[in-house]
Design an enzyme around this catalytic site. Structure first.
Site, PDB file in Angstrom:
ATOM      1  N   PHE A  72       0.855  -1.191   0.000  1.00 43.93           N
ATOM      2  CA  PHE A  72       0.000   0.000   0.000  1.00 43.93           C
ATOM      3  C   PHE A  72       0.892   1.243   0.000  1.00 43.93           C
ATOM      4  O   PHE A  72       1.739   1.407   0.879  1.00 43.93           O
ATOM      5  CB  PHE A  72      -0.915   0.006   1.237  1.00 43.93           C
ATOM      6  CG  PHE A  72      -1.785   1.224   1.296  1.00 43.93           C
ATOM      7  CD1 PHE A  72      -2.921   1.327   0.504  1.00 43.93           C
ATOM      8  CD2 PHE A  72      -1.457   2.296   2.130  1.00 43.93           C
ATOM      9  CE1 PHE A  72      -3.725   2.466   0.538  1.00 43.93           C
ATOM     10  CE2 PHE A  72      -2.252   3.443   2.169  1.00 43.93           C
ATOM     11  CZ  PHE A  72      -3.383   3.522   1.374  1.00 43.93           C
ATOM     12  N   GLY A  73       0.675   2.106  -0.969  1.00 43.21           N
ATOM     13  CA  GLY A  73       1.435   3.363  -1.064  1.00 43.21           C
ATOM     14  C   GLY A  73       0.523   4.549  -0.811  1.00 43.21           C
ATOM     15  O   GLY A  73      -0.607   4.591  -1.306  1.00 43.21           O
ATOM     16  N   TYR A  74       1.029   5.522  -0.037  1.00 41.63           N
ATOM     17  CA  TYR A  74       0.204   6.705   0.299  1.00 41.63           C
ATOM     18  C   TYR A  74       0.949   8.013   0.038  1.00 41.63           C
ATOM     19  O   TYR A  74       0.390   9.091   0.221  1.00 41.63           O
ATOM     20  CB  TYR A  74      -0.235   6.637   1.774  1.00 41.63           C
ATOM     21  CG  TYR A  74       0.956   6.535   2.714  1.00 41.63           C
ATOM     22  CD1 TYR A  74       1.494   5.300   3.048  1.00 41.63           C
ATOM     23  CD2 TYR A  74       1.581   7.682   3.209  1.00 41.63           C
ATOM     24  CE1 TYR A  74       2.604   5.207   3.874  1.00 41.63           C
ATOM     25  CE2 TYR A  74       2.688   7.593   4.027  1.00 41.63           C
ATOM     26  CZ  TYR A  74       3.197   6.357   4.361  1.00 41.63           C
ATOM     27  OH  TYR A  74       4.308   6.262   5.161  1.00 41.63           O
ATOM     28  N   GLY A  75       2.226   7.928  -0.345  1.00 37.84           N
ATOM     29  CA  GLY A  75       3.025   9.133  -0.586  1.00 37.84           C
ATOM     30  C   GLY A  75       3.616   9.039  -1.982  1.00 37.84           C
ATOM     31  O   GLY A  75       2.900   8.868  -2.971  1.00 37.84           O
ATOM     32  N   SER A  76       4.956   9.092  -2.044  1.00 39.55           N
ATOM     33  CA  SER A  76       5.591   9.030  -3.368  1.00 39.55           C
ATOM     34  C   SER A  76       5.288   7.716  -4.081  1.00 39.55           C
ATOM     35  O   SER A  76       5.336   7.643  -5.309  1.00 39.55           O
ATOM     36  CB  SER A  76       7.105   9.222  -3.248  1.00 39.55           C
ATOM     37  OG  SER A  76       7.701   8.125  -2.591  1.00 39.55           O
ATOM     38  N   GLU A 107      13.016   3.442   0.819  1.00 37.89           N
ATOM     39  CA  GLU A 107      12.318   3.933   2.024  1.00 37.89           C
ATOM     40  C   GLU A 107      13.219   3.861   3.275  1.00 37.89           C
ATOM     41  O   GLU A 107      12.714   3.854   4.398  1.00 37.89           O
ATOM     42  CB  GLU A 107      11.042   3.113   2.251  1.00 37.89           C
ATOM     43  CG  GLU A 107      10.080   3.090   1.076  1.00 37.89           C
ATOM     44  CD  GLU A 107       9.501   4.462   0.730  1.00 37.89           C
ATOM     45  OE1 GLU A 107       9.285   5.263   1.656  1.00 37.89           O
ATOM     46  OE2 GLU A 107       9.301   4.727  -0.472  1.00 37.89           O
TER      47      GLU A 107
HETATM   48  C1  SIN Z   1       4.628   5.752   0.596  1.00 38.90           C
HETATM   49  O1  SIN Z   1       4.573   6.433  -0.419  1.00 38.90           O
HETATM   50  O2  SIN Z   1       3.794   4.828   0.785  1.00 38.90           O
HETATM   51  C2  SIN Z   1       5.682   5.938   1.639  1.00 38.90           C
HETATM   52  C3  SIN Z   1       6.196   7.316   1.771  1.00 38.90           C
HETATM   53  C4  SIN Z   1       6.910   7.841   0.568  1.00 38.90           C
HETATM   54  O3  SIN Z   1       7.755   7.127  -0.002  1.00 38.90           O
HETATM   55  O4  SIN Z   1       6.662   8.990   0.166  1.00 38.90           O
END
Ligand code: SIN
Length: 191
Positions: free
Chosen positions: A24-28, A99
């Site tokens: 699951f990704g929530y940022g980049s 990460e």
């Molecule tokens: C993510 O995107 O899920 C983790 C935070 C990031 O890499 O910005």
């Protein structure tokens, strides 16, 4: 300050023998999928809110002038929307490296927008990691983002890309979009 979490994350081997794993990704990870994936589906996880409270010394800032990137903080009743990717376990070597500045793999349940749930992995930088910056006003966060830049590019690009990608998913995030508004005011005022 940075802390390399690669070794700790390698010990999280729970999904290693699976043929594929949901991430699951929530940022980049929403707007920059620099890894092969089998499929991707808009999804959400419960009990977490996205916050620009994590320092970035390796991607969107430097040791001397860290940028700010998102992590998740526990909030009762909250839902965090993002993108889920089905990947092979081998991809986690690259993901752990990407990460590495404070993020730890955590097992989570995710709910797909088009129905169904799955267990998988999310990277979260908790408040006890060395790169954690913590809360600040959304205006102060925007000011820091406006001036930071690192090997992966300007911190503002991270914010603008994330804000755009969330709207493309049909998701308005009060925190992210408020910081984006402040950033655009700063950029406008500087012209
Ligand atoms: C993510 O995107 O899920 C983790 C935070 C990031 O890499 O910005």
């Amino acid at each position: 300050m940075s802390l390399n979490t690669i070794e700790i994350n390698r010990l999280m081997d729970r999904f290693d023998r699976h043929d594929s794993v949901w991430l699951f990704g929530y940022g980049s990870l929403i707007f920059k999928a620099d890894f092969p994936f089998i499929e991707r589906r808009p999804a959400s996880i419960r009990g977490w809110s996205r916050r620009f409270w994590q320092g970035s010394h390796d991607h969107r800032g430097t040791e001397a002038a860290p940028g700010r990137v998102v992590t998740l903080v526990p909030v009762d009743g909250a839902t965090c929307h993002g993108m889920a990717y089905l990947v092979t376990p081998e991809e986690f070597a690259h993901l752990d490296h990407r990460e590495k500045n404070g993020y730890l793999r955590l097992a989570t349940e995710m709910t797909f927008e088009d129905g169904g749930t799955a267990e998988g992995i999310v990277y979260i930088a908790t408040s006890d990691n060395a790169a954690y910056l913590g809360p600040a006003s959304e205006q102060a966060i925007a000011r820091q983002i406006a001036s930071a830049r690192g090997p992966s590019g300007p911190n503002s690009e991270y914010l603008l890309e994330l804000a755009r990608a969330l709207l493309e998913l049909g998701k308005y995030d009060e925190h992210v979009h408020a910081i984006e508004r402040h950033l655009k005011e700063f950029i406008g005022a500087a012209r």
